[in-house]
Scaffold this active site. Structure first.
Site, PDB file in Angstrom:
ATOM      1  N   CYS A 165       0.816  -1.226   0.000  1.00 25.03           N
ATOM      2  CA  CYS A 165       0.000   0.000   0.000  1.00 25.03           C
ATOM      3  C   CYS A 165       0.843   1.266   0.000  1.00 25.03           C
ATOM      4  O   CYS A 165       0.311   2.377  -0.091  1.00 25.03           O
ATOM      5  CB  CYS A 165      -0.936   0.006   1.204  1.00 25.03           C
ATOM      6  SG  CYS A 165      -0.081   0.034   2.808  1.00 25.03           S
ATOM      7  N   CYS A 217       9.712 -16.365  -2.846  1.00 23.69           N
ATOM      8  CA  CYS A 217       9.777 -17.087  -1.574  1.00 23.69           C
ATOM      9  C   CYS A 217       8.666 -18.142  -1.568  1.00 23.69           C
ATOM     10  O   CYS A 217       7.485 -17.812  -1.474  1.00 23.69           O
ATOM     11  CB  CYS A 217       9.607 -16.128  -0.397  1.00 23.69           C
ATOM     12  SG  CYS A 217       9.641 -16.952   1.216  1.00 23.69           S
ATOM     13  N   CYS A 270     -20.649 -47.096  14.752  1.00 25.79           N
ATOM     14  CA  CYS A 270     -21.126 -46.837  13.398  1.00 25.79           C
ATOM     15  C   CYS A 270     -20.318 -45.686  12.806  1.00 25.79           C
ATOM     16  O   CYS A 270     -20.184 -44.631  13.423  1.00 25.79           O
ATOM     17  CB  CYS A 270     -22.616 -46.496  13.422  1.00 25.79           C
ATOM     18  SG  CYS A 270     -23.255 -45.892  11.840  1.00 25.79           S
ATOM     19  N   CYS A 279      10.682 -24.720  20.573  1.00 27.98           N
ATOM     20  CA  CYS A 279      11.122 -25.295  21.834  1.00 27.98           C
ATOM     21  C   CYS A 279      10.187 -24.880  22.959  1.00 27.98           C
ATOM     22  O   CYS A 279       9.164 -24.245  22.750  1.00 27.98           O
ATOM     23  CB  CYS A 279      12.564 -24.865  22.131  1.00 27.98           C
ATOM     24  SG  CYS A 279      12.742 -23.075  22.360  1.00 27.98           S
ATOM     25  N   HIS A 320      16.929 -21.221  32.434  1.00 31.41           N
ATOM     26  CA  HIS A 320      15.997 -22.118  33.139  1.00 31.41           C
ATOM     27  C   HIS A 320      16.188 -23.562  32.684  1.00 31.41           C
ATOM     28  O   HIS A 320      15.988 -24.502  33.458  1.00 31.41           O
ATOM     29  CB  HIS A 320      14.565 -21.653  32.860  1.00 31.41           C
ATOM     30  CG  HIS A 320      13.502 -22.514  33.470  1.00 31.41           C
ATOM     31  ND1 HIS A 320      13.252 -22.550  34.833  1.00 31.41           N
ATOM     32  CD2 HIS A 320      12.614 -23.373  32.897  1.00 31.41           C
ATOM     33  CE1 HIS A 320      12.250 -23.383  35.064  1.00 31.41           C
ATOM     34  NE2 HIS A 320      11.849 -23.900  33.906  1.00 31.41           N
ATOM     35  N   CYS A 357      -0.071 -12.694  32.262  1.00 35.51           N
ATOM     36  CA  CYS A 357      -1.316 -11.987  31.941  1.00 35.51           C
ATOM     37  C   CYS A 357      -2.521 -12.914  31.813  1.00 35.51           C
ATOM     38  O   CYS A 357      -3.636 -12.455  31.602  1.00 35.51           O
ATOM     39  CB  CYS A 357      -1.155 -11.184  30.660  1.00 35.51           C
ATOM     40  SG  CYS A 357      -0.940 -12.206  29.176  1.00 35.51           S
ATOM     41  N   CYS A 391     -12.328 -42.271  21.994  1.00 37.55           N
ATOM     42  CA  CYS A 391     -10.970 -41.886  22.417  1.00 37.55           C
ATOM     43  C   CYS A 391     -10.262 -40.993  21.402  1.00 37.55           C
ATOM     44  O   CYS A 391      -9.140 -40.549  21.640  1.00 37.55           O
ATOM     45  CB  CYS A 391     -10.123 -43.123  22.697  1.00 37.55           C
ATOM     46  SG  CYS A 391      -9.704 -44.085  21.223  1.00 37.55           S
ATOM     47  N   CYS A 424     -12.261 -49.654  17.139  1.00 31.84           N
ATOM     48  CA  CYS A 424     -11.051 -48.969  17.601  1.00 31.84           C
ATOM     49  C   CYS A 424     -10.094 -49.950  18.262  1.00 31.84           C
ATOM     50  O   CYS A 424     -10.471 -50.656  19.203  1.00 31.84           O
ATOM     51  CB  CYS A 424     -11.420 -47.855  18.576  1.00 31.84           C
ATOM     52  SG  CYS A 424      -9.991 -46.940  19.202  1.00 31.84           S
TER      53      CYS A 424
END
Length: 436
Positions: A189, A237, A308, A387, A415, A377, A279, A300
């Site tokens: 734009c 790209c 069904c 990660c 940590h 928050c 499940c 299953c």
């Protein structure tokens, strides 16, 4: 502590605080005269224009930023008149031997500048001279320092691919932060837009304002074109946008539609796969036979539920399926709001829709099951990739996906890297293949 040393330390720390922001410099100032001051300085290593990392044979990637070096220091009471600061260096992409080389160079700098404030000189020297001290010019070969696979060792190890993934994630976050502090001219734009309102392509670093990207994405999603959405800024790209990138640009309702349609397309492409209504594990169903009962019977293997395949209830043989009035209304509403292509797809697999909750309901349940609340928050954050070091999209706090603990602004990865931490060596726990 002498009055002179105390004043010099105070002046030096105040100067560092004025030069470096809170994400680069953190300290715990002595509260009484006998206590020592502790702190951390985060140092970005200056890289040449053409710098690459190698993490597999014949796998190399250009990088502009590397995760920082952490200089953790303690100021003795007799610093700087007599003693040097006690310090420790940490860096995720360096070995202990490389960190020792840097430490020796810092000690030499102290010897050349004894009795003078040294912290800023250490900071600037590490930033400018680290690659020179480590004899690196244009390439960081992670294969020399990190194994390709985890091996048995007393010391916890990261693989070269995991370190490369950490570098990739850090560089991406760094570029977003830099973009947020700038003003760009949108190539679509041609308006000048603050970086905080811009979209950044992770692959080609193309930038455009979010309203333009939002308009493009919404047009495609509302038209049902949800597969292979590539970067809209750079035609060359061909890297497909991640769900996280799309979610950052469009409204929740539009993203919900994108998520639902993408899920539908994936299921539609597998004619012999259906999900167990009890499940939710995948079930292979034999189809294409003349036996109606075989075509509608699902069993299953995980929970042994026999159901069904049309209505998802307990298998009822030749008896007709029974649907609740509310479910029929929901299906009718979805059909009314669908595009012609979607209506055709619904009609073609009419029975498959009735064997499970509506996709809208399924998506909402999935969000409730997979999302976690930011400890700062409290908004819900979903982990789509990467990660276990998370960044809240609202308040930008760092927190651990495993234990939901807030992480340090200056050292969020500590940590996971420091022995004794409850999430030590869990940075990549639960992470699948990193095919980037």
């Amino acid at each position: 502590m002498s009055t002179a040393d105390s004043e010099i330390q105070s002046d030096e720390l105040d100067a560092l605080g004025s030069i470096l922001d809170e994400t680069t410099f953190e300290m715990t100032k002595a509260s009484i005269a006998t206590e020592k001051t502790h702190g951390t300085i985060v140092i970005e290593v200056t890289l040449p224009d053409q710098f690459h990392i190698e993490y597999y044979p014949n796998h190399r990637r250009h990088v502009e930023y590397l995760p920082p070096i952490f200089l953790r220091f303690t100021l003795p009471n007799d610093y700087p008149s007599i003693s040097s600061p006690c310090f420790q260096l940490e860096c995720i992409w360096m070995t202990d031997e490389q960190l020792q080389v840097l430490s020796e160079n810092l000690n030499n700098i102290w010897l050349d500048n004894s009795n003078e404030p040294i912290l800023f000189l250490w900071y600037s020297s590490l930033s400018a001279q680290t690659l020179e001290w480590l004899n690196m010019t244009t390439t960081l070969d992670l294969q020399l320092s990190f194994p390709s696979i985890i091996t048995e060792s007393i010391k916890p190890q990261l693989t070269s691919a995991q370190v490369a993934a950490t570098i990739h994630n850090y560089e991406r976050e760094k570029k977003i932060v830099i973009l947020s502090r700038t003003i760009i001219t949108c190539p679509v734009c041609v308006d000048e837009v603050a970086g905080t309102d811009c979209f950044l392509c992770y692959a080609c670093s193309g930038e455009a304002c979010k309203p333009c990207i939002k308009s493009y994405l919404e047009t495609r999603i509302l038209a049902g074109q949800v597969k292979h959405i590539t970067c809209p800024i750079n035609p060359s790209c061909n890297v497909e946008l991640t769900p996280a990138q799309i979610a950052s640009c469009v409204d929740k309702q539009v993203f919900h539609r994108y998520d639902r349609l993408l899920f539908q397309l994936s299921i539609d492409s597998m004619d012999d796969i259906i999900y167990c209504p009890r499940c939710e594990k995948p079930v292979i169903v034999t189809k294409g036979t003349d036996d109606y009962l075989k075509n509608t019977l699902g069993e299953c293997a995980t929970c042994s539920f026999v159901f069904c395949t049309l209505c998802g209830k307990t298998f009822h043989g030749v008896n007709p399926c029974q649907y609740s009035e509310n479910k029929l209304k929901d299906i009718y509403k979805e059909y009314q709001n669908a595009t012609p292509e979607e209506r055709l797809a619904l009609e073609q697999r009419y029975g498959k829709i009735f064997n499970r909750l509506m996709d809208d309901m399924a998506s909402m349940e999935t969000i409730k099951q997979t999302a976690r609340q930011c400890p700062q928050c409290s908004i819900y954050v979903d982990k789509l990739e990467g990660c276990n070091k998370m960044t809240c999209i609202k308040c930008h706090s760092y927190f651990c996906w495993v234990c939901l603990q807030l992480l340090s602004k200056t050292d969020p990865y500590g940590h996971f890297n420091r022995p004794g931490s409850k999430c030590f060596n869990k940075l990549f726990e639960g992470v699948g293949g990193m095919g980037w």
